[in-house]
Structure formats: C-alpha cells, structure tokens
Enzyme design. Structure first.
Site, short mmCIF file in Angstrom:
data_model
loop_
_atom_site.label_atom_id
_atom_site.label_comp_id
_atom_site.label_asym_id
_atom_site.label_seq_id
_atom_site.Cartn_x
_atom_site.Cartn_y
_atom_site.Cartn_z
N TYR A 78 31.69 74.39 -37.71
CA TYR A 78 31.09 73.87 -39.25
C TYR A 78 30.92 71.96 -39.18
O TYR A 78 30.24 71.45 -39.51
CB TYR A 78 31.67 74.52 -39.80
CG TYR A 78 31.15 74.42 -41.45
CD1 TYR A 78 29.83 74.54 -41.68
CD2 TYR A 78 31.70 73.84 -42.46
CE1 TYR A 78 28.88 74.16 -42.89
CE2 TYR A 78 30.94 73.65 -43.76
CZ TYR A 78 29.58 74.06 -44.25
OH TYR A 78 28.89 73.72 -45.22
N SER A 86 28.82 67.36 -45.36
CA SER A 86 30.40 68.30 -45.76
C SER A 86 31.27 67.17 -45.95
O SER A 86 31.21 66.48 -44.45
CB SER A 86 30.81 69.36 -45.26
OG SER A 86 31.85 70.31 -45.80
#
Length: 288
Positions: free
Chosen positions: A195, A182
């Site tokens: 995350y 990501s």
C-alpha cells in the site's frame, strides 16, 4: 454532543475488526463525514465531479462538500451499495444530484464507461477525484502474496491511470484532478509495504502529470492523509492497530473524513489556481 463535534482521541477508539469491505455504519464510533461544521462559499457552482471510492469515508465527505459548494457529483464504488446509496441521499439533501456507479477501477473499460455515463447525465465533467484504494495489512513481506500485491497496485495506481485517461478528453482549461495519496507513501509503514509503495507511486504520478497538463491549464494535485477513521481501518488492520488508532500524531487522534474534505475543495476550485503538482499533507502532525 452532535456528530459534528465528535473528535475522539486515539484512546477512545476501541479495538475492532470488520469483514472486508467494511461498512461505515458498522464502525464504532461512526466516522464524522456529515460536514455539519463546513461553511460553503459557492466555490464549485455549476461544476460536475466524479469521485472514485465515493461511497464512504473520505470519498463520502468530499462528495457532500462538493455538493455544498454547488457541484453535481457522481460517485464510483465497487461493492458497498448500501453505503453508496446513503452517500447519494446525503448529497441530495444538499440540493444537488448524485449519480452512483458500480464499477471496478482496475478495469479500463469500466472506467471509460463510468465517465461516459457521467458526461451523458450532466453534459460535461470538470473534476476527477481519484480516491478508490485497497489495502490489507501483512506483518511480513513473506506473508504478502503476489495476488495481493497486484490487487493493491491495480486498484491504487492503475485505477488512477485508467480514470485519468477516461476523463482527459472531457476536461478543459481550469479543470482539476485531485488524487489521494498517503503519508505512508512518504514515510513508509512496515505492515503496509504494498500500500505504501502504491501511494508513493501516486505522488510521482501526480507530479509528472501536473507538468504534462500544465500547458493545458489543467491542475493535478494530491492529498496525503495521515491516519483517518474510515472503513478501511477496521476492515483491513489488525485489532491491536485499530485500538488507539492515530495515537502517534501530534494531535493524538485520528482525523475524521470531514476534516479532509476542505482540502479537496481547495484543490478542485479556483481557490487553488496556482497549485499544481502539490502533495498536500493533512496528517494531524504525523511527521515520520
């Protein structure tokens, strides 16, 4: 206007929250993951792929693209059986097989069993796409529990490790592993501390494993998406973050799952034969 032409700008994304785990069919607007715009070229003929988190979002789009390129696929999912079965139907409409496997990637034995099921079904395995992920926004680290922190890392990086360990005995020269990282693993995100940290770990895991497996000519790469309209967004983010989702990128809109799939095809196929250890950003221009 067909779904394949629908690229909503960020100001067309209404604020919404869905119960976790969110179903793709409940999202407004529905993500574009039908691959109607995609032009296949037989890049994965006779290949077999296993895709974690393949029931919806990016995983669904990748499964469809791989089938269009000639591969049989297996998708691993944790909870949303309806979404998984819908993905299976979409793949089968492309004249390829889709095995659906309910399993929790946080469990090493479950990962081993899933891979064994694929090998028994198809007789081989060529491609692993690690895509399963967990996130849950928290405004402050004071609100981030140890339980959530562990769940995030156990899903996002332990699960990748377990799947790699399970598939490696079956991979051969020319086969590929594609991880999903990501952009927040590079630039950070204040409400996704756990995350973002796990995604940074995935990037390092990818580069380290690529060096190790290079001698076997097994390529290991990573896609780093920017804001992409998937069930995780309304299922895990505050409503004010969902409204106008993706506004911060250069293209002023979120990506659609269909727009990520071609990058996975590149890294899984011989078209990416000189790519390993790469973190490929597909972000719509999110640079910081």
């Amino acid at each position: 206007m067909t779904q394949s032409e629908f690229r909503p700008q960020s100001n067309e994304i209404p604020g919404q929250q869905l119960p976790y785990p969110a179903q793709q069919s409940d999202m407004d607007p529905a993500p574009d993951s039908d691959l109607s715009n995609y032009k296949p070229a037989g890049k994965l003929i006779d290949k077999v792929a296993i895709i974690t988190g393949g029931d919806s979002g990016i995983g669904r789009a990748v499964a469809i693209a791989f089938a269009m390129e000639g591969a049989d696929v297996a998708i691993v999912y944790n909870e949303n059986t309806d979404d998984a079965r819908h993905t299976q139907r979409l793949v089968e409409q492309k004249d390829h097989s889709c095995l659906i496997i309910k399993a929790d990637v946080r469990n090493a034995a479950a990962c081993q069993a899933a891979v064994q099921q694929v090998v028994e079904q198809y007789g081989k395995l060529n491609i692993l796409v690690n895509n399963a992920a967990y996130q849950m926004a928290q405004q402050s680290i004071d609100d981030l529990s140890e339980e959530q922190f562990r769940r995030t890392f156990e899903t996002n990086i332990f699960g990748y490790f377990f799947m790699v360990k399970a598939v490696l005995p079956h991979l051969n020269e020319g086969d590929a592993i594609v991880n999903t990282g990501s952009i927040v693993g590079i630039v950070g995100n204040p409400i996704l501390v756990d995350y973002a940290s796990s995604k940074g770990a995935i990037h390092a895991f990818t580069k380290s494993l690529a060096i190790q497996l290079g001698k076997r000519n097994i390529r290991v790469n990573c896609i780093a998406p920017g804001p992409v309209w998937t069930p995780n967004i309304p299922g895990t983010m505050p409503e004010d973050e969902v409204k106008n989702f993706g506004h911060e990128v250069a293209l002023a809109r979120p990506g659609q799952p269909e727009e990520l799939a071609p990058a996975y095809v590149l890294l899984a196929s011989s078209e990416g034969s000189f790519m390993t250890g790469s973190i490929v950003e597909v972000t719509g221009g999110k640079l910081g």
